[in-house]
Structures are given as structure tokens and as C-alpha cells.
Design a protein around this motif. Structure first.
Motif, PDB file in Angstrom:
ATOM      1  N   UNK A 101      -5.819  -2.051  -1.699  1.00  0.00           N
ATOM      2  CA  UNK A 101      -6.472  -1.823  -0.394  1.00  0.00           C
ATOM      3  C   UNK A 101      -7.724  -2.565  -0.125  1.00  0.00           C
ATOM      4  N   UNK A 102      -8.463  -2.849  -1.160  1.00  0.00           N
ATOM      5  CA  UNK A 102      -9.900  -3.636  -0.970  1.00  0.00           C
ATOM      6  C   UNK A 102      -9.654  -5.050  -1.287  1.00  0.00           C
ATOM      7  N   UNK A 103      -8.444  -5.626  -1.413  1.00  0.00           N
ATOM      8  CA  UNK A 103      -8.161  -7.153  -1.538  1.00  0.00           C
ATOM      9  C   UNK A 103      -8.316  -7.737  -0.070  1.00  0.00           C
ATOM     10  N   UNK A 104      -8.907  -8.690   0.069  1.00  0.00           N
ATOM     11  CA  UNK A 104      -8.853  -9.364   1.380  1.00  0.00           C
ATOM     12  C   UNK A 104      -9.534 -10.684   1.414  1.00  0.00           C
ATOM     13  N   UNK A 105      -9.211 -11.435   2.306  1.00  0.00           N
ATOM     14  CA  UNK A 105      -9.902 -12.859   2.394  1.00  0.00           C
ATOM     15  C   UNK A 105     -11.315 -12.573   2.723  1.00  0.00           C
TER      16      UNK A 105
ATOM     17  N   UNK B 169       0.885  -1.074  -0.138  1.00  0.00           N
ATOM     18  CA  UNK B 169       0.099  -0.053  -0.065  1.00  0.00           C
ATOM     19  C   UNK B 169       0.878   1.143  -0.175  1.00  0.00           C
ATOM     20  N   UNK B 170       1.943   1.082   0.856  1.00  0.00           N
ATOM     21  CA  UNK B 170       2.769   2.563   0.721  1.00  0.00           C
ATOM     22  C   UNK B 170       3.411   2.681  -0.593  1.00  0.00           C
ATOM     23  N   UNK B 171       3.930   1.405  -1.163  1.00  0.00           N
ATOM     24  CA  UNK B 171       4.405   1.699  -2.475  1.00  0.00           C
ATOM     25  C   UNK B 171       3.563   2.114  -3.755  1.00  0.00           C
ATOM     26  N   UNK B 172       2.257   1.611  -3.633  1.00  0.00           N
ATOM     27  CA  UNK B 172       1.151   1.995  -4.525  1.00  0.00           C
ATOM     28  C   UNK B 172       0.821   3.650  -4.169  1.00  0.00           C
ATOM     29  N   UNK B 173       0.698   4.110  -2.880  1.00  0.00           N
ATOM     30  CA  UNK B 173       0.537   5.507  -2.558  1.00  0.00           C
ATOM     31  C   UNK B 173       1.575   6.487  -3.096  1.00  0.00           C
ATOM     32  N   UNK B 174       2.947   5.684  -3.100  1.00  0.00           N
ATOM     33  CA  UNK B 174       4.160   6.435  -3.562  1.00  0.00           C
ATOM     34  C   UNK B 174       3.902   6.678  -5.261  1.00  0.00           C
ATOM     35  N   UNK B 175       3.253   5.604  -5.725  1.00  0.00           N
ATOM     36  CA  UNK B 175       3.258   5.636  -7.206  1.00  0.00           C
ATOM     37  C   UNK B 175       1.957   6.702  -7.491  1.00  0.00           C
ATOM     38  N   UNK B 176       1.001   6.705  -6.637  1.00  0.00           N
ATOM     39  CA  UNK B 176       0.092   7.720  -6.874  1.00  0.00           C
ATOM     40  C   UNK B 176       0.334   8.911  -6.818  1.00  0.00           C
ATOM     41  N   UNK B 177       1.269   9.363  -5.826  1.00  0.00           N
ATOM     42  CA  UNK B 177       1.831  10.779  -5.504  1.00  0.00           C
ATOM     43  C   UNK B 177       2.692  11.145  -6.689  1.00  0.00           C
TER      44      UNK B 177
END
Length: 64
Positions: free
Chosen positions: A48-52, A6-14
Motif C-alpha cells: 500500500x505504501x509503495x509508490x513512485x 492490495x485486494x489479494x493482500x487484504x484477503x491474505x490478512x483476513x
């Protein structure tokens, strides 16, 4: 592990958002930056939405 992704994806979004601002100033073609921002937000939300998820019990019926 999920927090790191999630941190990596947030950085990519930024980064994609900053590139999109450059695209709005016509320094980079907006045709490239808009889909980049869309797919980065999509990847962030999908991660973020992926869950069991519970899919239910298999129910054996007596009469079929």
C-alpha cells in the motif's frame, strides 16, 4: 494492477486473522499464527505504501 495486489493482500490478512483466532482458541499453535498475521499485515502495508517517490534532481556544482 496495484488494486488487485492490495485486494489479494487484504484477503491474505483476513485469512491470517481467522487463523489467528483459531490460534487463540488453541486449535492451531499460536506460535505459527502470530508471525503469519504479522507478515501478512506487513506485506499489505508495504504494498500500500509503495509508490513512485521523487528523489530530487542531480545538482552539478560549480566548485567541488
Amino acid at each position: 494492477m496495484k488494486r488487485i495486489t492490495l485486494f489479494i493482500w487484504g484477503f491474505i490478512v483476513l485469512i491470517a486473522f481467522c487463523l489467528n483466532l483459531f490460534g487463540l482458541m488453541h486449535l492451531i499453535p499460536p506460535l505459527i499464527t502470530m508471525p503469519l498475521l504479522f507478515f501478512s499485515i506487513f506485506g499489505f502495508l508495504a504494498t500500500w505504501n509503495s509508490r513512485n517517490q521523487f528523489k530530487g534532481f542531480y545538482q552539478k556544482r560549480m566548485w567541488q
